[in-house]
Design a protein around this motif. Structure first.
Motif, PDB file in Angstrom:
ATOM      1  N   SER A 181      93.560 -51.892 -17.890  1.00 41.37           N
ATOM      2  CA  SER A 181      92.997 -50.571 -18.110  1.00 41.37           C
ATOM      3  C   SER A 181      94.134 -49.597 -18.386  1.00 41.37           C
ATOM      4  O   SER A 181      95.088 -49.501 -17.598  1.00 41.37           O
ATOM      5  CB  SER A 181      92.225 -50.116 -16.863  1.00 41.37           C
ATOM      6  N   ASP A 184      94.182 -46.877 -15.527  1.00 42.26           N
ATOM      7  CA  ASP A 184      94.671 -47.411 -14.250  1.00 42.26           C
ATOM      8  C   ASP A 184      96.176 -47.637 -14.298  1.00 42.26           C
ATOM      9  O   ASP A 184      96.903 -47.348 -13.339  1.00 42.26           O
ATOM     10  CB  ASP A 184      93.986 -48.738 -13.925  1.00 42.26           C
ATOM     11  N   GLU A 244      84.537 -51.481 -17.086  1.00 40.36           N
ATOM     12  CA  GLU A 244      85.045 -50.454 -16.179  1.00 40.36           C
ATOM     13  C   GLU A 244      85.195 -49.104 -16.873  1.00 40.36           C
ATOM     14  O   GLU A 244      84.868 -48.061 -16.306  1.00 40.36           O
ATOM     15  CB  GLU A 244      86.396 -50.894 -15.599  1.00 40.36           C
ATOM     16  N   GLU A 247      81.822 -47.479 -17.238  1.00 36.67           N
ATOM     17  CA  GLU A 247      81.319 -46.989 -15.947  1.00 36.67           C
ATOM     18  C   GLU A 247      82.048 -45.720 -15.519  1.00 36.67           C
ATOM     19  O   GLU A 247      81.439 -44.806 -14.947  1.00 36.67           O
ATOM     20  CB  GLU A 247      81.462 -48.085 -14.898  1.00 36.67           C
ATOM     21  N   ARG A 248      83.326 -45.647 -15.808  1.00 37.93           N
ATOM     22  CA  ARG A 248      84.073 -44.438 -15.454  1.00 37.93           C
ATOM     23  C   ARG A 248      83.697 -43.246 -16.327  1.00 37.93           C
ATOM     24  O   ARG A 248      83.924 -42.104 -15.950  1.00 37.93           O
ATOM     25  CB  ARG A 248      85.573 -44.714 -15.569  1.00 37.93           C
ATOM     26  N   GLU A 249      83.128 -43.543 -17.481  1.00 43.35           N
ATOM     27  CA  GLU A 249      82.627 -42.468 -18.339  1.00 43.35           C
ATOM     28  C   GLU A 249      81.234 -42.015 -17.911  1.00 43.35           C
ATOM     29  O   GLU A 249      80.639 -41.139 -18.526  1.00 43.35           O
ATOM     30  CB  GLU A 249      82.599 -42.933 -19.796  1.00 43.35           C
TER      31      GLU A 249
END
Length: 322
Positions: A181, A184, A244, A247-249
């Protein structure tokens, strides 16, 4: 009993935003071509150490052509060619193949090979390497195997970076797995640079262009979507990162390998669906998923391209010459 078309429920409209770029990257394309070319040159079987890329459809298609996938060189008979996967292998693997007199072809992605060379240079300069990656991933195992044991420490999270206690804090370098990521990794690097101001990083980003581009493409469509489908294998790092990112959006995301994996219950209340594919998933599977959706919905498909990719990697000289 056959139901007449008049009695079938009307298909609901579904707006489908397809991310671009998506699917195969240059390293995956090259690795698959290497196996196919080796089969043409040597005939079957050609052995492949580990999955050439993390995608069951691709692996099964190569099996049908005569590729045999194994996990160790001990499973490779004498006098047959062997291909090393795109994820890279520890130095001990080609050394052992050479000792046995095996013809081997290294399909390691050139961007992974670049990280290997950086690791060697940093250790030769006397620095200890902090490697950002996921424990047990083949790329991590391959990179650790480029340098003598004890010269590299794995960091997976910001918490790991906060707790890191090196013997010589003033003499460190960091490198990263290519399929992480982006967000990350930036956060982990920020911790390392705060705690160890003299730490040395790579000249250019280790996370590969394809990983970065696919994550940005997901971000470009996420705000308009109610749900995101990511085509990829559960052991594919870059595919899991796409889930991921979505989902973070702020949207739900589902990982599927084939069109048949779609549960139509996921799509209840979904007006706009996002679709992307990890770097080891072929475009054929994207079309398969679209066709599956069209069984239930009146699909309005729109491709949203955030950047064009033109990267191409050459084949190994031995295969090019042949």
């Amino acid at each position: 009993m056959t139901i007449s078309p008049e009695r079938l429920p009307p298909r609901l409209p579904l707006r489908l935003l397809v991310a671009a770029p998506r699917g195969f990257c240059a390293g995956v394309d090259r690795a698959i071509t290497i196996v196919e070319r080796a089969l043409e040159i040597y005939g079957k079987p050609v052995y492949v150490r580990h999955e050439i890329v993390h995608n069951k459809y691709v692996v099964d298609a190569l099996k049908e052509k005569g590729a045999v996938f194994v996990e160790t060189l001990d499973d490779v008979p004498d006098d047959v060619p062997v291909v090393f996967s795109a994820h890279g292998v520890p130095k001990a693997v080609p050394d052992k193949a050479a000792e046995r007199g095996l013809d081997y072809i290294d399909a390691t992605c050139p961007l992974v090979s670049k990280v290997h060379r950086q690791a060697e240079r940093q250790v030769q300069s006397g620095r200890h390497i902090v490697f950002i990656g996921h424990k047990g991933h083949p790329e991590v195992i391959g990179t650790f195997g480029q340098v003598p044991e004890g010269n590299m420490t794995l960091v997976e999270t910001k918490e790991d970076a906060e707790q890191l206690s090196p013997r010589d804090p003033a003499n460190l370098a960091f490198l990263t797995q290519t399929t992480l990521s982006v967000d990350d990794t930036k956060a982990i690097i920020a911790v390392l640079e705060r705690r160890f101001p003299s730490i040395i990083g790579p000249r250019g980003e280790d996370i590969c262009y394809a990983t970065s581009n696919r994550q940005e493409a997901v971000k470009a469509i996420a705000a308009a979507c109610d749900l995101m489908l990511v085509i990829g294998a559960p052991n594919s790092s870059n595919s899991l990162r796409l889930v991921e990112v979505a989902e973070r959006e702020g949207i739900d995301a589902k990982l599927v390998q084939r069109g048949g994996d779609i549960d139509f219950a996921w799509l209840e209340g979904v007006g706009t669906l996002g679709l992307t594919a990890g770097a080891s998933a072929p475009e054929l599977l994207v079309r398969e998923v679209v066709d599956r959706l069209a069984e239930r919905f009146d699909v309005e498909e729109q491709v949203i391209e955030s950047v064009k990719e033109r990267m191409v990697f050459k084949l190994p000289r031995s295969l090019e010459a042949a």
